[in-house]
Motif scaffolding. Structure first.
Motif, PDB file in Angstrom:
ATOM      1  N   LEU A  10      78.828   6.637   9.034  1.00 43.79           N
ATOM      2  CA  LEU A  10      77.914   5.565   8.668  1.00 43.79           C
ATOM      3  C   LEU A  10      76.458   5.990   8.841  1.00 43.79           C
ATOM      4  N   HIS A  11      76.187   6.806   9.852  1.00 39.72           N
ATOM      5  CA  HIS A  11      74.821   7.313  10.046  1.00 39.72           C
ATOM      6  C   HIS A  11      74.363   8.067   8.799  1.00 39.72           C
ATOM      7  N   ILE A  12      75.243   8.850   8.234  1.00 40.43           N
ATOM      8  CA  ILE A  12      74.893   9.637   7.049  1.00 40.43           C
ATOM      9  C   ILE A  12      74.639   8.719   5.860  1.00 40.43           C
ATOM     10  N   TYR A  13      75.514   7.745   5.653  1.00 41.36           N
ATOM     11  CA  TYR A  13      75.341   6.823   4.532  1.00 41.36           C
ATOM     12  C   TYR A  13      74.069   5.991   4.680  1.00 41.36           C
ATOM     13  N   VAL A  14      73.811   5.504   5.873  1.00 44.38           N
ATOM     14  CA  VAL A  14      72.584   4.729   6.103  1.00 44.38           C
ATOM     15  C   VAL A  14      71.361   5.596   5.836  1.00 44.38           C
ATOM     16  N   SER A  15      71.408   6.856   6.271  1.00 42.18           N
ATOM     17  CA  SER A  15      70.260   7.734   6.039  1.00 42.18           C
ATOM     18  C   SER A  15      70.017   7.943   4.552  1.00 42.18           C
ATOM     19  N   LEU A  16      71.077   8.050   3.764  1.00 45.43           N
ATOM     20  CA  LEU A  16      70.918   8.228   2.323  1.00 45.43           C
ATOM     21  C   LEU A  16      70.370   6.962   1.664  1.00 45.43           C
ATOM     22  N   VAL A  17      70.838   5.818   2.112  1.00 49.99           N
ATOM     23  CA  VAL A  17      70.327   4.552   1.575  1.00 49.99           C
ATOM     24  C   VAL A  17      68.836   4.420   1.887  1.00 49.99           C
ATOM     25  N   GLY A  50      66.308   4.720  -1.003  1.00 53.26           N
ATOM     26  CA  GLY A  50      65.674   3.402  -1.103  1.00 53.26           C
ATOM     27  C   GLY A  50      64.166   3.498  -0.960  1.00 53.26           C
ATOM     28  N   ALA A  51      63.706   4.310  -0.013  1.00 56.42           N
ATOM     29  CA  ALA A  51      62.260   4.506   0.153  1.00 56.42           C
ATOM     30  C   ALA A  51      61.666   5.164  -1.083  1.00 56.42           C
ATOM     31  N   CYS A  52      62.399   6.114  -1.665  1.00 58.50           N
ATOM     32  CA  CYS A  52      61.916   6.760  -2.890  1.00 58.50           C
ATOM     33  C   CYS A  52      61.787   5.742  -4.027  1.00 58.50           C
ATOM     34  N   LEU A  53      62.762   4.873  -4.156  1.00 57.01           N
ATOM     35  CA  LEU A  53      62.736   3.884  -5.234  1.00 57.01           C
ATOM     36  C   LEU A  53      61.708   2.778  -4.996  1.00 57.01           C
ATOM     37  N   ILE A  54      61.704   2.234  -3.803  1.00 54.19           N
ATOM     38  CA  ILE A  54      60.831   1.090  -3.509  1.00 54.19           C
ATOM     39  C   ILE A  54      59.361   1.499  -3.486  1.00 54.19           C
ATOM     40  N   PHE A  55      59.054   2.609  -2.814  1.00 55.58           N
ATOM     41  CA  PHE A  55      57.663   3.027  -2.656  1.00 55.58           C
ATOM     42  C   PHE A  55      57.225   4.071  -3.678  1.00 55.58           C
ATOM     43  N   ARG A  56      58.156   4.445  -4.577  1.00 58.21           N
ATOM     44  CA  ARG A  56      57.891   5.461  -5.600  1.00 58.21           C
ATOM     45  C   ARG A  56      57.492   6.806  -4.990  1.00 58.21           C
ATOM     46  N   TRP A  57      58.059   7.098  -3.825  1.00 55.98           N
ATOM     47  CA  TRP A  57      57.864   8.394  -3.193  1.00 55.98           C
ATOM     48  C   TRP A  57      58.788   9.396  -3.864  1.00 55.98           C
ATOM     49  N   LYS A  58      58.440  10.628  -3.792  1.00 63.33           N
ATOM     50  CA  LYS A  58      59.253  11.705  -4.355  1.00 63.33           C
ATOM     51  C   LYS A  58      60.116  12.310  -3.258  1.00 63.33           C
ATOM     52  N   ALA A  59      61.285  12.805  -3.640  1.00 62.54           N
ATOM     53  CA  ALA A  59      62.226  13.371  -2.671  1.00 62.54           C
ATOM     54  C   ALA A  59      61.650  14.598  -1.966  1.00 62.54           C
TER      55      ALA A  59
END
Length: 109
Positions: A22-29, A33-42
């Motif tokens: 779950l730690h891994i899945y939460v980290s990916l979300v 999610g931060a990339c999508l919401i804040f338009r940050w790049k990976a």
């Protein structure tokens, strides 16, 4: 048991996944999610910092829960959880930064 711990156990029960998974899945979300919401790049450090901030907050909650229940503080488990949570987003960020695999302008092979 705190509401946070009850929610985590319920999530383990519902998904059938181990807490470490779950730690891994939460980290990916959080990372994507931060990339999508804040338009940050990976390739930027910002999404990774968001993951580490959320992970640190979760570990503080765990340690506070242990303290409130007069349990020994499990610093080693917290450190393991932080590493486990941050590993895949770190690999993604470094891959994006060093290889350009997430760039739109990458030439097709």
């Amino acid at each position: 048991m705190s509401a946070v711990q009850q929610a985590k156990l319920a999530l383990v029960d519902v998904t059938g996944l181990a807490k470490d998974a779950l730690h891994i899945y939460v980290s990916l979300v959080v990372f994507f999610g931060a990339c999508l919401i804040f338009r940050w790049k990976a390739w930027q450090v910002k999404p990774l910092l968001a993951v580490l901030l959320v992970a640190a907050f979760g570990e503080v909650l765990d340690l506070l829960d242990q303290y409130a229940n007069d349990c020994p503080l499990m610093w080693g488990e917290s450190a393991k959880d932080l590493v486990n949570t941050g590993m895949v987003p770190t690999i993604l960020m470094l891959s994006a930064r060093l290889s350009g695999i997430f760039r739109k302008d990458r030439a097709e092979d």
